[in-house]
Design an enzyme around this catalytic site. Structure first.
Site, short mmCIF file in Angstrom:
data_model
loop_
_atom_site.label_atom_id
_atom_site.label_comp_id
_atom_site.label_asym_id
_atom_site.label_seq_id
_atom_site.Cartn_x
_atom_site.Cartn_y
_atom_site.Cartn_z
N HIS A 356 48.04 -31.53 34.82
CA HIS A 356 47.07 -30.52 34.28
C HIS A 356 46.66 -28.97 34.82
O HIS A 356 46.05 -28.56 34.84
CB HIS A 356 46.32 -31.58 35.83
CG HIS A 356 46.50 -32.67 35.76
ND1 HIS A 356 44.33 -33.20 35.63
CD2 HIS A 356 46.80 -34.05 35.96
CE1 HIS A 356 44.86 -34.28 35.31
NE2 HIS A 356 45.81 -35.00 35.66
N LYS A 544 33.25 -23.64 40.68
CA LYS A 544 34.49 -24.45 40.37
C LYS A 544 35.28 -23.44 41.44
O LYS A 544 34.86 -22.79 42.18
CB LYS A 544 35.48 -24.56 39.07
CG LYS A 544 34.59 -22.34 38.51
CD LYS A 544 35.02 -22.68 36.94
CE LYS A 544 34.42 -23.07 35.54
NZ LYS A 544 34.21 -23.90 35.52
N ARG A 545 36.85 -24.34 41.03
CA ARG A 545 37.38 -23.30 42.30
C ARG A 545 37.73 -21.44 41.99
O ARG A 545 37.50 -22.10 41.16
CB ARG A 545 38.46 -23.80 41.98
CG ARG A 545 38.88 -25.26 43.47
CD ARG A 545 38.88 -25.55 44.89
NE ARG A 545 39.57 -24.41 45.65
CZ ARG A 545 40.53 -25.26 46.77
NH1 ARG A 545 40.42 -25.71 46.15
NH2 ARG A 545 41.49 -24.25 47.12
N LYS A 550 39.85 -18.43 36.16
CA LYS A 550 38.59 -19.18 36.18
C LYS A 550 38.05 -17.83 35.26
O LYS A 550 36.54 -18.38 35.48
CB LYS A 550 38.52 -19.67 37.03
CG LYS A 550 39.09 -21.49 36.88
CD LYS A 550 38.74 -21.92 37.85
CE LYS A 550 39.65 -22.94 38.05
NZ LYS A 550 39.88 -24.34 37.48
N THR A 652 35.72 -30.05 33.75
CA THR A 652 35.55 -31.38 33.52
C THR A 652 33.98 -31.00 34.35
O THR A 652 32.84 -31.51 33.72
CB THR A 652 36.11 -32.12 34.15
OG1 THR A 652 36.06 -31.62 35.87
CG2 THR A 652 37.09 -32.84 33.84
N LYS A 656 29.66 -32.17 32.67
CA LYS A 656 29.48 -32.41 33.10
C LYS A 656 27.53 -31.41 33.25
O LYS A 656 26.51 -32.20 32.91
CB LYS A 656 29.15 -32.34 35.11
CG LYS A 656 29.98 -33.37 35.72
CD LYS A 656 30.90 -32.62 36.57
CE LYS A 656 32.24 -33.48 36.89
NZ LYS A 656 32.83 -32.85 37.89
#
Ligand code: 26V
Length: 807
Positions: A356, A544-545, A550, A652, A656
């Protein structure tokens, strides 16, 4: 097909629980008592379904997948189970007779936050799909007393509070004291041969009890129930009476606490492996109990351990449960008398691994000394696995030290868990096409060269039932009206929605339902955080984290750019917009916490300028979790997925958002690439370097100053960061971006900045034409079917686990 139960029975069951556990009637019960009583009646239904399921399993003797994962980010269960059982309306009516609102009871439930982020939520989505599709499956994880910390923002800064979820969450756990097991730690081992058989003996070890709790997850309109078994660590000798008698109370308790601490708390970091003893103990505790459970069940059902691969697929979700490999070897050899080769073949046929992350710092390793001290027998087996493997490598690549170094399970006195997982299992998969290619060509290329047949891809998926049907009922109703209800069980039917892309009425409906969702979100936020957001503004969300890769910071740079423009020219013609952030930072990740602080201070600064705030608003959602995601995503119009290409394995939340009609504003990273392929370039906002370009720039040497010196926008942004927001300057972040400090921006925000702004203007332009934007939104919903968890699970079942469905 709903579960068959009458209103009368539902009412009686709830009454009975209220009476038996709380001594109250419907009229006198508190909401908390009602929530618990109602949940208990649902657990009873699940237990009944489970009994039926067990009977079928016994008859059909099917192969089963065991999904091992340190994290399951389940969220709330009451609503999900009622929906999946088809009992929402029945329960609603029964409760309404007593003036009780079912929605209010949902709100009493704490999130089961037993995970950090994407990996844990994926595991939870997969449990839903496995049950819905009638695959025989069982999940294994830990029963953490405390889930992921609760985030409190104090003067802009993240602080962490314990997540005490059990008082409200425990109703979902069915204790299984009949299935307690023992796990050994520490000490030392001796090996002897008796009658030609290996006999391993343990000395001075510590035995910890593993107590299972079953979390039952119903499938949607299916009678299958998936059990998620959560292990709790318990001391065998709870109390040292001798110490107690001598007055040493602390010592009397010490042994017990040492055992019980193992499952006390979920590790809240998903950014780097810290090599902590307790984490190693957690991992071994999970795999030892789970593998014993699997083997015991197999022997009980089939009598012969050699048939294990025909009846069990063991999946390791990231390397965290990779110690199941030496553990299964140990049990096969030491407890069942198999030879090495035979045991190795069984392990190989049974185990499969999903990777992952390609972030080097998150690839787990364990120091040899730590493993030797904590798990002496496992240490021996790991050394033996590596010795045998290295002999083969040396034969294949004589005197090639580079190959040996890259393939070896041991490097710098550490066991490399990814290398172990690839070597021992029969399958390795990435979680998006791009990620799986990177794994093959880069991260694990030397493994790919010698065992290409093991490598495959399964793109992630989400349960569209929770993420649309339950959380966005307005959209679900529109879909039901237009394309019928089949999409609920078969997400590929969403394609039929595309027929309406030029239907003005449907486009109007899409726009108005989004607006209603935005109003709902605004009200929720007002209540939760006393923050005002205007539902008439565009909702642009990044949740998100918090991690540098990111690039929440890139989004912030864009916001500062817009802020600068508005300060200079308050009449600037700008679409009113609200930026919504939600993110938890690992508690020790200082830079990430500074980014959270920056977002909060920008938000505060803007609030001091009401005229600007009407056009540009920023909010930070405190304590982002599954439940808040369920509220945020249906109300969002833009989904920010802006990681540096090549770094986000899949993502993910992108799926969504898409299925809820938000348009992706993102880089060609992870599953964004596949989203782009599905909707076409016109219906997504792609910017920035490709993964290949990222590598080239990084190799040729990224110089942030080069970008800075050529951009008056970046100069002004840096000036503004130095000047500060609401009285606080952000020099560390300036240094980070300009490569002046100890921590510098490896994720090259400046390199993608200009194109990000360019594409922002394209997006903004499109947004000014609501109908055109709604059409793009409709296309996103229509093409989201392939991102259903059901599709992912079908691929795993067919290509990796080789499962058949329960009849
Ligand atoms: C890593 C570590 C490193 C050691 C310390 C504890 C710890 C805990 C969790 C993790 C997990 C990091 C991997 C992860 O969450 N990956 C995410 O997986 C999602 C599901 O496949 C995927 O969509 C995201 O892109 C990926 O970042």
């Amino acid at each position: 097909m709903a579960y068959a139960i009458s209103s009368k029975e539902i009412k009686r069951n709830i009454e009975e629980k209220l009476n038996r556990y709380f001594g109250v009637s419907f009229k006198d019960a508190s909401k908390d008592q009602l929530y618990k009583a109602v949940s208990m009646t649902v657990v009873d239904i699940l237990l009944e379904e489970k009994r039926q399921f067990n009977i079928k399993m016994k008859e059909q003797k099917l192969k089963r997948v065991y999904y091992l994962c340190m994290e399951f980010l389940v969220g709330r269960s009451l609503k999900n189970n009622l929906y999946n059982l088809g009992l929402v309306e029945d329960y609603r009516k029964v409760l309404a007779n007593y003036d009780i609102n079912l929605e209010d009871l949902y709100e009493m439930e704490p999130d089961a936050g037993l995970g950090n982020g994407g990996l844990g939520r994926l595991a939870a989505c997969f449990m839903d799909s496995l049950a819905t599709l009638n695959y025989p499956a069982m999940g294994f994880s830990l029963r953490y007393d405390y889930g992921l910390f609760k985030q409190k923002i104090v003067d802009g800064w993240q602080t962490e509070m314990p997540d005490i979820w059990l008082p409200g969450g425990e109703v979902w756990l069915v204790p299984r004291s009949d299935r307690v097991l023992k796990v050994r730690f520490g000490g030392w081992v001796t090996e002897n041969f008796e009658d030609g058989k290996l006999k391993v003996e343990y000395h001075d070890d510590t035995v910890v009890e593993a107590m299972p709790y079953d979390f039952l997850i119903s499938g949607a309109d299916s009678s299958t129930v998936t059990t998620l078994r959560l292990w709790q660590s318990r001391s065998i000798s709870t109390f040292d009476m001798k110490s107690f008698s001598q007055g040493d109370y602390a010592k009397a308790m010490a042994k017990a606490s040492e055992a019980e601490v193992i499952t006390k708390v979920l590790y809240p970091s998903d950014d780097h492996s810290q090599g902590k003893t307790l984490r190693l103990k957690q991992q071994y505790f999970l795999v030892s109990a789970s593998i014993q459970n699997i083997v015991n069940d197999h022997i009980k059902r089939y009598g012969d351990i050699r048939t294990l691969p025909d009846k069990a697929a063991i999946h390791i979700n990231d390397t965290h449960p990779a110690l199941c490999i030496p553990e299964l070897m140990r049990i096969l050899m030491d407890d069942h008398g198999l030879g090495w080769d035979e045991a190795w073949e069984i392990v190989n046929k049974t185990v499969a691994y999903t990777n992952h992350t390609v972030m080097a710092e998150a690839l787990e390793t364990w120091h040899l000394d730590l493993v030797l001290r904590t798990l002496p027998r496992i240490y021996q087996i790991l050394q033996e696995i590596n010795k045998r493997f290295m002999e083969q490598v040396w034969k294949k690549y004589p005197n090639n030290w580079d190959k040996a170094a890259s393939l070896s399970l041991i490097m710098d006195n550490h066991f490399r868990m990814a290398n172990l997982s690839i070597l021992a299992g029969h399958s390795v998969n990435g979680v998006s096409n791009l990620h799986s290619e990177i794994i093959k060509k880069d991260t694990f290329k030397d493994f790919y060269e010698i065992m290409p047949e093991k490598f495959t891809n399964v793109t992630n998926g989400i349960t569209h039932r929770r993420w649309v049907y339950q959380s966005n009922p307005r959209l679900a109703a529109l879909l039901d009206e237009t394309i019928g209800h089949d999409w609920y069980k078969d997400a590929s039917c969403l394609k039929q929605f595309r027929k309406y892309e030029n239907d003005n009425q449907v486009l109007e409906r899409l726009l108005s339902l989004k607006e209603e969702n935005k109003v709902d979100l605004s009200n929720w936020l007002k209540k939760k955080q006393n923050v005002d957001i205007d539902p008439k503004t565009r909702f642009d969300t990044q949740v998100k984290r918090l991690h540098a890769y990111k690039r929440q910071l890139l989004n912030v740079l864009k916001i500062i750019e817009l802020y600068n423009i508005l300060v200079e020219n308050p009449n600037y013609d700008m679409t009113p917009q609200t930026y919504i952030f939600g993110a938890k930072a690992a508690p020790g990740y200082y830079h990430a916490k500074e980014v959270i602080e920056l977002i909060n201070y920008i938000s505060k600064d803007i609030s001091m300028h009401p005229e600007i705030k009407k056009k540009l608003n920023v909010v930070f959602i405190e304590d982002y979790c599954v439940t808040s995601a369920e509220k945020l995503i249906p109300a969002s119009e833009i989904s920010e997925q802006i990681s540096l290409a090549g770094k986000e394995a899949s993502g993910t939340s992108n799926m969504k958002f898409m299925i809820n009609g938000a348009l992706t504003f993102g880089t060609l990273d992870g599953a964004n690439v596949e989203i782009c392929d599905a909707v076409g370039r016109d219906n997504i906002y792609i910017f920035g370097m490709t993964a290949k370009e990222v590598n080239n720039l990084w190799r040729s040497g990224y110089n942030s100053l080069q970008f800075y010196n050529q951009s008056s926008s970046l100069m002004k942004i840096i000036d503004r960061l130095k000047k500060g927001f609401a009285g606080k300057n952000f020099d560390n972040i300036v240094n980070y971006l300009l490569y002046l400090g100890p921590v510098a921006d490896q994720y090259m925000c400046f390199a993608d900045f200009e194109n990000y702004i360019h594409v922002y203007h394209m997006m903004d332009n499109d947004y000014r034409n609501p109908k055109e934007f709604a059409r793009k939104s409709l296309i996103n919903i229509s093409e989201a079917g392939i991102f259903a968890g059901d599709r992912s699970i079908e691929e795993y079942a067919k290509n990796i686990w080789h499962l058949e469905k329960i009849k």
